[in-house]
Design a protein around this motif. Structure first.
Motif, mmCIF file in Angstrom:
data_model
loop_
_atom_site.group_PDB
_atom_site.id
_atom_site.type_symbol
_atom_site.label_atom_id
_atom_site.label_comp_id
_atom_site.label_asym_id
_atom_site.label_seq_id
_atom_site.Cartn_x
_atom_site.Cartn_y
_atom_site.Cartn_z
ATOM 1 N N ILE A 244 0.884 -1.176 0.000
ATOM 2 C CA ILE A 244 0.000 0.000 0.000
ATOM 3 C C ILE A 244 0.920 1.223 0.000
ATOM 4 C CG2 ILE A 244 -1.911 1.194 1.154
ATOM 5 C CD1 ILE A 244 -2.480 -1.385 2.715
ATOM 6 N N ALA A 245 0.857 1.996 -1.046
ATOM 7 C CA ALA A 245 1.728 3.182 -1.134
ATOM 8 C C ALA A 245 1.235 4.253 -0.160
ATOM 9 C CB ALA A 245 1.700 3.726 -2.558
ATOM 10 N N CYS A 246 2.151 4.937 0.479
ATOM 11 C CA CYS A 246 1.757 6.010 1.407
ATOM 12 C C CYS A 246 2.955 6.891 1.702
ATOM 13 C CB CYS A 246 1.217 5.425 2.714
ATOM 14 S SG CYS A 246 2.432 4.508 3.643
ATOM 15 N N ASP A 247 2.674 8.078 2.284
ATOM 16 C CA ASP A 247 3.803 8.905 2.709
ATOM 17 C C ASP A 247 3.791 9.147 4.209
ATOM 18 O OD1 ASP A 247 2.482 11.271 0.358
ATOM 19 O OD2 ASP A 247 1.574 10.520 2.197
ATOM 20 N N MET A 248 2.835 8.554 4.905
ATOM 21 C CA MET A 248 2.951 8.504 6.365
ATOM 22 C C MET A 248 2.299 7.240 6.908
ATOM 23 S SD MET A 248 0.493 11.714 7.456
ATOM 24 C CE MET A 248 0.441 11.485 9.228
ATOM 25 N N VAL A 249 2.856 6.780 8.047
ATOM 26 C CA VAL A 249 2.330 5.585 8.715
ATOM 27 C C VAL A 249 2.055 5.956 10.159
ATOM 28 C CG1 VAL A 249 2.943 3.264 9.534
ATOM 29 C CG2 VAL A 249 3.584 3.971 7.225
ATOM 30 N N VAL A 250 0.866 5.625 10.636
ATOM 31 C CA VAL A 250 0.533 5.892 12.037
ATOM 32 C C VAL A 250 0.384 4.549 12.744
ATOM 33 C CG1 VAL A 250 -1.098 7.007 13.595
ATOM 34 C CG2 VAL A 250 -0.699 7.974 11.326
ATOM 35 N N VAL A 251 1.203 4.335 13.751
ATOM 36 C CA VAL A 251 1.184 3.053 14.448
ATOM 37 C C VAL A 251 0.376 3.207 15.751
ATOM 38 C CG1 VAL A 251 2.605 1.217 15.452
ATOM 39 C CG2 VAL A 251 3.480 2.547 13.519
ATOM 40 N N GLY A 252 -0.700 2.456 15.841
ATOM 41 C CA GLY A 252 -1.541 2.512 17.056
ATOM 42 C C GLY A 252 -1.793 1.099 17.531
ATOM 43 N N ILE A 253 -0.776 0.496 18.123
ATOM 44 C CA ILE A 253 -0.895 -0.917 18.515
ATOM 45 C C ILE A 253 -0.716 -1.097 20.021
ATOM 46 C CG2 ILE A 253 -0.260 -1.856 16.251
ATOM 47 C CD1 ILE A 253 2.596 -2.265 17.326
ATOM 48 N N GLY A 254 -1.106 -0.081 20.777
ATOM 49 C CA GLY A 254 -1.110 -0.227 22.223
ATOM 50 C C GLY A 254 0.112 0.357 22.902
ATOM 51 N N ILE A 255 0.152 0.179 24.211
ATOM 52 C CA ILE A 255 1.251 0.768 24.984
ATOM 53 C C ILE A 255 1.947 -0.296 25.833
ATOM 54 C CG2 ILE A 255 0.225 3.073 25.144
ATOM 55 C CD1 ILE A 255 -0.444 2.315 28.156
ATOM 56 N N VAL A 256 3.151 0.064 26.239
ATOM 57 C CA VAL A 256 3.897 -0.745 27.207
ATOM 58 C C VAL A 256 3.976 0.126 28.463
ATOM 59 C CG1 VAL A 256 6.100 -1.853 27.679
ATOM 60 C CG2 VAL A 256 5.255 -1.707 25.317
ATOM 61 N N PRO A 257 3.487 -0.368 29.607
ATOM 62 C CA PRO A 257 3.496 0.468 30.817
ATOM 63 C C PRO A 257 4.900 0.994 31.132
ATOM 64 C CG PRO A 257 2.287 -1.571 31.194
ATOM 65 C CD PRO A 257 2.921 -1.697 29.839
ATOM 66 N N ALA A 258 4.986 2.285 31.460
ATOM 67 C CA ALA A 258 6.291 2.918 31.745
ATOM 68 C C ALA A 258 6.587 2.787 33.237
ATOM 69 C CB ALA A 258 6.258 4.374 31.304
ATOM 70 N N VAL A 259 7.113 1.643 33.619
ATOM 71 C CA VAL A 259 7.335 1.371 35.049
ATOM 72 C C VAL A 259 8.736 0.832 35.337
ATOM 73 C CG1 VAL A 259 4.907 0.977 35.641
ATOM 74 C CG2 VAL A 259 6.259 -0.930 34.779
ATOM 75 N N ALA A 260 9.646 0.906 34.367
ATOM 76 C CA ALA A 260 10.953 0.248 34.542
ATOM 77 C C ALA A 260 11.659 0.647 35.847
ATOM 78 C CB ALA A 260 11.834 0.516 33.322
ATOM 79 N N PRO A 261 11.750 1.943 36.200
ATOM 80 C CA PRO A 261 12.460 2.277 37.440
ATOM 81 C C PRO A 261 11.795 1.679 38.693
ATOM 82 C CG PRO A 261 12.210 4.217 36.054
ATOM 83 C CD PRO A 261 11.343 3.152 35.459
ATOM 84 N N LEU A 262 10.474 1.573 38.667
ATOM 85 C CA LEU A 262 9.751 1.005 39.825
ATOM 86 C C LEU A 262 10.054 -0.477 39.973
ATOM 87 C CD1 LEU A 262 6.032 2.205 39.851
ATOM 88 C CD2 LEU A 262 7.788 2.625 41.552
ATOM 89 N N ILE A 263 9.999 -1.182 38.854
ATOM 90 C CA ILE A 263 10.238 -2.635 38.875
ATOM 91 C C ILE A 263 11.702 -2.896 39.264
ATOM 92 C CG2 ILE A 263 10.231 -4.758 37.475
ATOM 93 C CD1 ILE A 263 7.384 -3.653 38.076
ATOM 94 N N ALA A 264 12.610 -2.079 38.709
ATOM 95 C CA ALA A 264 14.031 -2.247 39.055
ATOM 96 C C ALA A 264 14.260 -1.996 40.546
ATOM 97 C CB ALA A 264 14.881 -1.289 38.222
ATOM 98 N N ALA A 265 13.406 -1.162 41.143
ATOM 99 C CA ALA A 265 13.553 -0.871 42.582
ATOM 100 C C ALA A 265 12.918 -1.956 43.449
ATOM 101 C CB ALA A 265 12.921 0.484 42.888
ATOM 102 N N GLY A 266 12.274 -2.939 42.808
ATOM 103 C CA GLY A 266 11.733 -4.063 43.571
ATOM 104 C C GLY A 266 10.218 -4.111 43.689
ATOM 105 N N ALA A 267 9.516 -3.191 43.047
ATOM 106 C CA ALA A 267 8.040 -3.223 43.113
ATOM 107 C C ALA A 267 7.520 -4.453 42.369
ATOM 108 C CB ALA A 267 7.463 -1.955 42.491
ATOM 109 N N ALA A 268 6.472 -5.055 42.923
ATOM 110 C CA ALA A 268 5.881 -6.215 42.255
ATOM 111 C C ALA A 268 5.080 -5.752 41.046
ATOM 112 C CB ALA A 268 4.979 -6.961 43.230
#
Ligand code: FAD
Length: 421
Positions: A244-268
């Protein structure tokens, strides 16, 4: 003097009584709510965004289509935060937390101390794992910069867009791009749009509406690669080989929770970070709210879920703020959500998780109808399309936890939902 107007103590530079991470819906509301609850101590609001808190839903709707300016989507005027004694630190990412020392580290190595921490990090857009995913002209829709970049692409001549993902954000972006005269194709891996969040009636309705508006809706199609030339997008290749020819692509396939520092600190947490009914994580004095907070939801028969909605971010913010000021009340709020596409206003109430039957109330052809979701005869959710009365009355019905409704009665649009309580 109202509670809102109470003077706030001046925060020492690198310490605050309550530090809030994330300047989105949850973080902003947590700060507002703390002041409303009478909290007078220093509050610091830290976020990666470079601008003061703003609403995210318009980014795929009225902001993207140019109908609303940035000023109109700000959660509060810029001066509000200083007026309330809230120390806003913009353009700062938190990279680490030391829960014993009660400190966090920013990406510029500054250390910030807290007595209580509220994590409202939301999520990062899920990236496509295919060749070409980082070409110029591939966009996500999560923050203002994303929407601005798309608008810039439109202004500089982009006219053909492929939206990857037929969830709410993808469909809203498709509608906003159509409104601006773009040719739009939507590519969805599953066999219907909105498959993860809605029943078939609603999916088919939105597919028809988008097709009526000229969108090329492709179902059961997987992306093989994003094609480009000189570093910029020229098309999307489907796994079957079609391009499919195009000049822009919009990706809307969900999110990944932004919690890395919390998990690294030991949060469950495995899908986000786990919180209890007061939005407390397993780390002392650390709360988490909004999109990233996995909680047992009473409206999902206590299944542990994350909700990605303004309602949830807002109400969890209030729950955490109350707990911090000593007025603990468990999180209990009927989930609701909305989506605007073209002239269609969808409002949903409740959660349809585990539904075993649906009842159609009204005719989708009229573009005004409601889908009721039942579990063992009990109504658990309503999707209301241009049907405000059903939405308002459906919410009441769900709040009253009605055990059973005759499906025939439910289908009868002559009988208002409020009479079914
Ligand atoms: P967010 O609002 O995402 O805020 C998180 C903030 O944390 C961000 O500013 C982020 O930069 C910051 N952050 C993350 N990690 C760090 C870190 N390490 N250090 C510093 N800062 C950090 N909901 C609805 O109910 N109805 C809708 O119609 C609707 N439409 C939407 C349309 C779009 C385009 C998007 C993106 C979302 C939409 N939503 C909608 C969802 C809704 O906006 C979210 O559920 C809500 O914003 C969640 O609030 P939050 O505070 O949890 O996260």
């Amino acid at each position: 003097m109202t509670q809102d107007e109470q003077p706030a103590a001046r925060a020492p530079a690198n310490h605050a009584d309550v530090v809030i991470v994330g300047t989105g819906h949850g973080g902003a509301q947590a700060a507002i709510s703390l002041r409303q609850q009478g909290h007078e101590g220093p509050i610091m609001l830290i976020g990666r965004d470079a601008v003061h808190p703003y609403e995210r839903p318009p980014l795929s709707k009225e902001y993207l289509s140019g109908e609303k300016s940035f000023e109109r989507i700000m959660i509060r005027p810029e001066t509000f935060w200083a007026d309330k004694g809230i120390d806003v630190r913009l353009g700062k990412a938190v990279s680490a937390i030391d829960p014993q020392a009660h400190t966090l580290t920013l990406s510029d190595d500054t250390t910030i101390g807290y007595r209580k921490l509220i994590w409202a990090g939301g999520g990062d857009p899920r990236r496509l794992g295919v060749p070409g995913a980082s070409l110029k002209g591939v966009f996500h829709v999560r923050d203002k910069r994303d929407a601005d970049a798309m608008m810039m692409a439109l202004q500089t001549g982009a006219r053909r867009a492929v939206v990857i993902g037929g969830g709410y954000i993808g469909l809203e972006a498709a509608a906003a791009l159509r409104k601006q005269g773009c040719e739009v194709a939507v590519v969805e891996t599953l066999d219907r749009v909105l498959a993860r969040v809605a029943g078939t009636d609603l999916s088919r309705f939105f597919e028809d509406e988008h097709r009526r508006q000229g969108v090329d809706v492709r179902l059961s199609q997987t992306i093989g690669a994003i094609l480009g030339e000189d570093g910029a997008v020229t098309g999307v290749e489907l796994e079957g080989g079609e391009t499919i020819a195009c000049d822009m692509v919009v990706v809307g396939i969900g999110i990944v929770p932004a919690v890395a520092p919390l998990i690294a600190a030991g949060a469950a947490g495995s899908n986000g970070v786990d919180v209890d009914v007061y939005c407390r994580t397993t780390l002392d004095d650390v709360y988490a709210i909004g999109d990233c907070a996995a909680h047992a939801n009473p409206f999902a028969d206590s299944a542990v879920i994350r909700l990605e909605s303004v309602q949830n971010a807002h109400d969890m913010a209030n729950t955490a703020a109350r707990a911090i000021v000593g007025d603990k009340q468990p999180y209990y709020a009927l989930p609701w959500f909305w989506s605007n596409q073209y002239d269609i206003k969808l409002q949903t109430a409740g959660l349809n998780i585990g539904y075993d039957a649906t009842v159609l109330r009204g005719d989708p052809e009229t573009r005004r109808f409601t889908v009721a979701y039942l579990k063992e005869g009990r109504p658990i959710a309503f999707d209301c399309v241009n049907a405000m009365k059903d939405y308002v009355q459906g919410r009441k019905l769900l709040e009253r936890e009605v055990e059973r409704i005759d499906p025939e009665l439910l289908a009868d649009t002559d009988v208002p939902l409020k009479e079914m309580v």
